[in-house]
Motif scaffolding. Sequence first.
Motif, mmCIF file in Angstrom:
data_model
loop_
_atom_site.group_PDB
_atom_site.id
_atom_site.type_symbol
_atom_site.label_atom_id
_atom_site.label_comp_id
_atom_site.label_asym_id
_atom_site.label_seq_id
_atom_site.Cartn_x
_atom_site.Cartn_y
_atom_site.Cartn_z
ATOM 1 N N ALA A 57 16.867 -4.207 9.692
ATOM 2 C CA ALA A 57 16.734 -4.264 11.053
ATOM 3 C C ALA A 57 16.291 -3.031 12.003
ATOM 4 O O ALA A 57 16.326 -2.491 13.022
ATOM 5 N N ARG A 58 17.261 -1.529 10.891
ATOM 6 C CA ARG A 58 16.961 -0.105 11.219
ATOM 7 C C ARG A 58 15.345 0.146 10.534
ATOM 8 O O ARG A 58 15.414 1.536 10.673
ATOM 9 N N ALA A 59 14.609 -0.731 9.803
ATOM 10 C CA ALA A 59 13.431 0.084 9.809
ATOM 11 C C ALA A 59 12.436 0.501 10.880
ATOM 12 O O ALA A 59 12.556 -0.104 12.304
ATOM 13 N N ARG A 60 11.745 1.611 10.802
ATOM 14 C CA ARG A 60 11.533 2.058 12.339
ATOM 15 C C ARG A 60 9.821 1.835 12.478
ATOM 16 O O ARG A 60 9.267 2.340 13.099
ATOM 17 N N CYS A 61 8.806 0.775 11.678
ATOM 18 C CA CYS A 61 7.815 0.661 11.210
ATOM 19 C C CYS A 61 7.260 0.458 12.631
ATOM 20 O O CYS A 61 6.110 0.885 13.128
ATOM 21 N N ARG A 62 7.762 -0.280 13.459
ATOM 22 C CA ARG A 62 7.468 -1.293 14.763
ATOM 23 C C ARG A 62 7.912 0.006 15.583
ATOM 24 O O ARG A 62 6.046 0.084 16.767
ATOM 25 N N SER A 63 8.430 0.906 15.580
ATOM 26 C CA SER A 63 8.879 1.357 16.842
ATOM 27 C C SER A 63 8.018 2.882 16.358
ATOM 28 O O SER A 63 8.072 3.522 17.631
ATOM 29 N N SER A 64 7.660 3.161 15.449
ATOM 30 C CA SER A 64 7.041 4.664 15.143
ATOM 31 C C SER A 64 5.363 4.719 15.523
ATOM 32 O O SER A 64 4.481 3.715 16.044
ATOM 33 N N HIS A 65 5.593 5.515 16.614
ATOM 34 C CA HIS A 65 4.866 5.750 17.624
ATOM 35 C C HIS A 65 4.672 4.796 18.680
ATOM 36 O O HIS A 65 3.174 4.738 19.528
ATOM 37 N N GLY A 66 5.433 4.566 18.915
ATOM 38 C CA GLY A 66 5.265 3.188 20.642
ATOM 39 C C GLY A 66 4.611 2.331 20.178
ATOM 40 O O GLY A 66 4.228 1.350 21.204
ATOM 41 N N ARG A 67 4.309 1.573 18.834
ATOM 42 C CA ARG A 67 3.422 0.311 18.656
ATOM 43 C C ARG A 67 4.355 -0.554 18.599
ATOM 44 O O ARG A 67 5.480 -0.519 18.425
ATOM 45 N N ARG A 108 1.662 3.803 7.629
ATOM 46 C CA ARG A 108 3.171 5.114 8.159
ATOM 47 C C ARG A 108 3.946 4.936 6.748
ATOM 48 O O ARG A 108 4.065 3.521 6.531
ATOM 49 N N TRP A 109 4.467 5.382 6.500
ATOM 50 C CA TRP A 109 5.951 5.807 5.199
ATOM 51 C C TRP A 109 7.218 4.392 5.974
ATOM 52 O O TRP A 109 7.154 4.126 5.073
ATOM 53 N N PRO A 110 7.356 4.467 7.374
ATOM 54 C CA PRO A 110 8.173 3.788 7.466
ATOM 55 C C PRO A 110 8.042 1.918 7.206
ATOM 56 O O PRO A 110 8.652 1.181 6.769
ATOM 57 N N PRO A 150 0.850 -1.483 0.336
ATOM 58 C CA PRO A 150 -0.455 0.171 -0.136
ATOM 59 C C PRO A 150 1.183 1.382 -0.154
ATOM 60 O O PRO A 150 2.160 1.518 0.359
ATOM 61 N N CYS A 151 -0.060 2.226 -0.520
ATOM 62 C CA CYS A 151 0.494 3.765 -0.591
ATOM 63 C C CYS A 151 0.951 4.069 1.030
ATOM 64 O O CYS A 151 0.194 3.583 1.900
ATOM 65 N N GLY A 152 1.546 4.860 1.444
ATOM 66 C CA GLY A 152 1.508 5.762 2.223
ATOM 67 C C GLY A 152 0.986 6.837 3.038
ATOM 68 O O GLY A 152 0.510 7.751 2.361
ATOM 69 N N LEU A 201 -6.073 9.072 2.015
ATOM 70 C CA LEU A 201 -4.961 8.750 3.602
ATOM 71 C C LEU A 201 -4.451 10.109 4.217
ATOM 72 O O LEU A 201 -5.195 10.221 5.784
ATOM 73 N N GLU A 202 -3.933 11.111 3.251
ATOM 74 C CA GLU A 202 -3.867 12.198 3.940
ATOM 75 C C GLU A 202 -4.841 13.150 4.647
ATOM 76 O O GLU A 202 -5.051 13.537 5.828
ATOM 77 N N ALA A 203 -6.391 12.552 4.149
ATOM 78 C CA ALA A 203 -6.994 13.561 4.437
ATOM 79 C C ALA A 203 -7.947 12.829 6.569
ATOM 80 O O ALA A 203 -7.673 12.855 6.620
ATOM 81 N N MET A 204 -7.603 11.233 6.004
ATOM 82 C CA MET A 204 -7.648 10.609 7.086
ATOM 83 C C MET A 204 -6.816 10.653 8.116
ATOM 84 O O MET A 204 -7.784 10.932 9.387
ATOM 85 N N ALA A 205 -6.157 10.759 8.146
ATOM 86 C CA ALA A 205 -4.702 11.039 8.740
ATOM 87 C C ALA A 205 -5.458 12.124 10.102
ATOM 88 O O ALA A 205 -4.559 12.464 10.954
ATOM 89 N N CYS A 206 -5.642 13.514 9.529
ATOM 90 C CA CYS A 206 -6.039 14.615 9.542
ATOM 91 C C CYS A 206 -7.360 14.376 10.375
ATOM 92 O O CYS A 206 -7.673 15.493 10.734
ATOM 93 N N GLY A 207 -7.870 12.960 10.236
ATOM 94 C CA GLY A 207 -9.244 13.377 10.930
ATOM 95 C C GLY A 207 -10.483 13.933 9.617
ATOM 96 O O GLY A 207 -11.673 13.968 10.604
ATOM 97 N N SER A 208 -10.449 13.875 8.843
ATOM 98 C CA SER A 208 -11.018 14.229 7.464
ATOM 99 C C SER A 208 -11.728 12.953 7.349
ATOM 100 O O SER A 208 -11.343 12.308 6.928
ATOM 101 N N PRO A 209 -13.589 13.031 7.872
ATOM 102 C CA PRO A 209 -14.139 12.148 6.494
ATOM 103 C C PRO A 209 -14.074 11.978 4.876
ATOM 104 O O PRO A 209 -13.016 13.176 4.277
ATOM 105 N N VAL A 210 -13.744 10.901 4.033
ATOM 106 C CA VAL A 210 -13.532 11.261 3.292
ATOM 107 C C VAL A 210 -14.840 10.701 2.456
ATOM 108 O O VAL A 210 -15.472 9.089 2.475
ATOM 109 N N ILE A 211 -15.778 11.292 0.903
ATOM 110 C CA ILE A 211 -16.434 10.775 0.236
ATOM 111 C C ILE A 211 -16.106 10.555 -1.166
ATOM 112 O O ILE A 211 -15.673 11.919 -1.159
ATOM 113 N N ALA A 212 -15.869 8.980 -1.499
ATOM 114 C CA ALA A 212 -15.248 9.100 -2.729
ATOM 115 C C ALA A 212 -16.033 7.909 -3.467
ATOM 116 O O ALA A 212 -16.609 7.417 -2.952
#
Length: 395
Positions: free
Chosen positions: A384-394, A360-362, A171-173, A293-304
């Motif tokens: 080993a340097r990927a940030r996917c799991r570490s992003s936002h402490g998840r 997320r992009w990581p 998927p895109c990020g 995705l950008e809109a939803m990340a900002c909490g904006s509902p999307v009608i598409a």
Amino acid sequence: MNVYVRATARELGRMGVHVDVFTRSQNPGIRRVVELGTGARVIHLPAGPEAPMAREVVHRHLPEFVDGVEAHRRAEGLEYDLIHGHYWLSGVAGLALRESWSVPLVQMFHTLGRLKNSVAKTPAEVEPEIRLSEEDRIVRLADRVVAANVVERAHLAWYYGASTDRIAVIPCGVDTELFRPMPQVEAKRLLALPPDPLLLYVGRLQPIKGLETLLDAMTALDGAARLLIVGGDQDEPENGHADYLRERVSVLGLRERVSFLGAQPQERLRLFYAAADATVMPSYYESFGMVALEAMACGSPVIASRVGGLTTTVRDGVTGFLVPEGDAAALAERVALLLEDRGRRAALGREAQRWAAEHRWPCVAEAVCRLYSDLRPSASGHLARARCRSSHGRS
């Protein structure tokens, strides 16, 4: 530069991958080499006139572009391990370079010519035969093809005869550090906008984006909201559709309620998403829908529109609504529902933010690096340097 390319290049660079992004120069005043971040840079190469031009014209200058890439490689004494092409023109260049370098080629199209032609309304919107034939060749010869979702994977198999075992779905990020919620009142204050209900469109001003459907829907809302149109691609020749849309606004009597704002920097774009009651994507075709995705990340509902990748990016009734493409009445009905129900709007916005956080992009860059490691096992050392799991402490 394409958001996807920039974001993945930067994230791969953070993982220790050396990334050079080669692109055709469209402005002789731009520096030839621009740093994107740690380990990543963009290199502007002349190939034909340094100005925007139609893609089929750019195709004629690809041999010069390929020669420029090879000259740069030799001048810096580099040996590239893998080529990742984005869009069909880059895929053409990638095939030529793969032949010279004997390295794997990964290709991502982002949009597909045959899909665009399937929804074209006029001859001017039809993609040229050279694009279709080159896409066929790239699909046949690339070592891997990246699809943004299972819908695009199916399209590649059905329209291009792609072997699904050579298609990786990634998927895109979205940059959740940049695109994040903020109080709507504050966003409107920073943008000097009135408190009226607000709809937002972000994207290119092209027929395939379906803006005329949104304008027709605005007439059915009877003054219930304003519409801000953010967009216009500075990298493409003007096709006259923007003038048509402005004329359409006047004919429909919407000049007081519809504003064309042009392209906006991403830092400011976040404010528009946060200020909007809904972001609307009335497209006839989208391979993914990064704006959603950008809109939803900002909490904006999307009608598409219920087309292409939007059917997987937007979760109908959960993060927004999907409507039939070209159906102004259905679009207006869903917009009115959101504007009238603040609680529903807030609930959709909360779920939209949670859904976007999964992209997320990581995490995208990690998936891309895993694909690279299938073709070049040495790439696995960067995971080993990927940030996917570490992003936002998840976890």
